[in-house]
Design a protein around this motif. Sequence first.
Motif, PDB file in Angstrom:
ATOM      1  N   PRO A   1      39.909 151.144  34.479  1.00 20.69           N
ATOM      2  CA  PRO A   1      39.741 151.252  33.023  1.00 20.69           C
ATOM      3  C   PRO A   1      39.103 152.593  32.671  1.00 20.69           C
ATOM      4  CG  PRO A   1      38.130 149.731  33.983  1.00 20.69           C
ATOM      5  CD  PRO A   1      39.116 150.049  35.054  1.00 20.69           C
TER       6      PRO A   1
ATOM      7  N   GLU B   1      38.548 145.252  31.505  1.00 24.42           N
ATOM      8  CA  GLU B   1      37.109 145.019  31.407  1.00 24.42           C
ATOM      9  C   GLU B   1      36.771 143.534  31.392  1.00 24.42           C
ATOM     10  OE1 GLU B   1      36.273 147.163  27.862  1.00 24.42           O
ATOM     11  OE2 GLU B   1      36.625 149.115  28.795  1.00 24.42           O
ATOM     12  N   ASN B   2      37.757 142.705  31.056  1.00 19.95           N
ATOM     13  CA  ASN B   2      37.566 141.256  31.037  1.00 19.95           C
ATOM     14  C   ASN B   2      38.260 140.564  32.212  1.00 19.95           C
ATOM     15  OD1 ASN B   2      36.182 140.220  28.318  1.00 19.95           O
ATOM     16  ND2 ASN B   2      37.325 142.103  27.884  1.00 19.95           N
ATOM     17  N   ASP B   3      38.590 141.340  33.229  1.00 19.57           N
ATOM     18  CA  ASP B   3      39.117 140.815  34.498  1.00 19.57           C
ATOM     19  C   ASP B   3      40.368 139.958  34.324  1.00 19.57           C
ATOM     20  OD1 ASP B   3      36.980 141.993  35.959  1.00 19.57           O
ATOM     21  OD2 ASP B   3      35.675 140.339  35.343  1.00 19.57           O
TER      22      ASP B   3
ATOM     23  N   ASP C   1      42.647 148.607  28.578  1.00 19.84           N
ATOM     24  CA  ASP C   1      41.265 148.776  29.023  1.00 19.84           C
ATOM     25  C   ASP C   1      40.422 147.541  28.715  1.00 19.84           C
ATOM     26  OD1 ASP C   1      41.726 151.218  30.132  1.00 19.84           O
ATOM     27  OD2 ASP C   1      40.551 152.386  28.684  1.00 19.84           O
TER      28      ASP C   1
ATOM     29  N   ARG D   1      41.958 149.027  21.251  1.00 23.08           N
ATOM     30  CA  ARG D   1      40.792 148.276  21.746  1.00 23.08           C
ATOM     31  C   ARG D   1      40.387 147.173  20.759  1.00 23.08           C
ATOM     32  NH1 ARG D   1      37.680 149.775  26.083  1.00 23.08           N
ATOM     33  NH2 ARG D   1      36.157 148.323  25.218  1.00 23.08           N
TER      34      ARG D   1
END
Length: 283
Positions: free
Chosen positions: A52, A26-28, A22, A266
Motif C-alpha cells: 500500500p 490496509e484492511n487486509d 490502498d 480512498r
Amino acid sequence: MKTGLVLEGGGMRATYTIGVLDVMMENDIVYDGIIGVSAGAIHGVSYKSDQPGRNIRYYKKYAHDKRFMSVRNMIMTGDMVGKKFCYEEIPWKLDIIDNETFKDNPTEFYAVCANVETGATEYLKITDLRDPLQMEYLRASATLPFVSKIVEAGGMKLLDGGMTDSIPLKKFQEMGYERNVVVATRTDSYVKEAENIALASVLYRKYPNFLQAMKDRPKMYNGQKEYILRQEKEKKIFFIRPREELGISRTDADPDHLEEIYQIGRKDMERQLPLLKSFLGLI
C-alpha cells in the motif's frame, strides 16, 4: 466460493483505483484472483505484492518526469510511456516492487491484452515480474494505440486490453470466480460514444480484426456497464466507482491532481468498507 477483483483501466483516472486498493490492503482484504486491464493491471501488481502507498508515491514523484510519459519519448522511441524508465528503473531501482511477496502470494493474477492480429482478447497469467516475458505482457496491457508501438511478446502482437475487454467481469466469472468486486473509473452515467477511426484505419490497416474491435468498442464497453449494473442490482457483485466524473485526463501528471483523485478513491472505499466486508463474508 472463489473471490475476484476486477480492475478497469483509464490512464491517470485509475489513480482513483489506487486509493480504493490502498484502503483494501490496509484492511487486509485478500482475493483468490485479480484481473486488471491497462492501468488497472499496473496498480493490481502492488496489491498482489502487498505494498500500500507504493503506486501513489511513485506516480506523484515520477509521472511528470519526461522519462515516464512524454511526446519526447514518443518521438525518440515510438512509445509515449518510457519502457526502460517505467518497467525497469522504477520497479527495480527507484521504488522497488516486492517480487518475492508477489510470487509467494497465492492470489492468481491476470493482465488483459488485445491481440492485434486476431482482434481477440488475451488473458495472460503473471506469476513472476522478473520474467522478462511476463513483464512485457504487463506492459502490453497498458500500451495505448496511436502513441505506442505494438508490443511483440510470446509470439503475439499486443496492445492495451481495454480495446477488446475493458471490464472483464464476465471472463472472470467464466473462470470460476463467483464473488467479484469490480472497480471502475467512470460513473454510472458515462456512455462511450463512437470514435472516428480514420487514423486507426491507416495505422492498423494490416490488422482488420483489430480495426473491427476498435469500431465495436463503444458497444462492447456500454454493454459491459449495463451488465455490471444488473449484476450489482441482483447483489451478485460489489461495484465500486466514482459518483461524479473525476475531471482528470488520461495523461494528467500534476501531483496535486493525482493526490486529489487518490483521496476520492480512498474516501469512497472507506465509506463502503463495512458493506464490502459483509459482501465478502468477512463480518
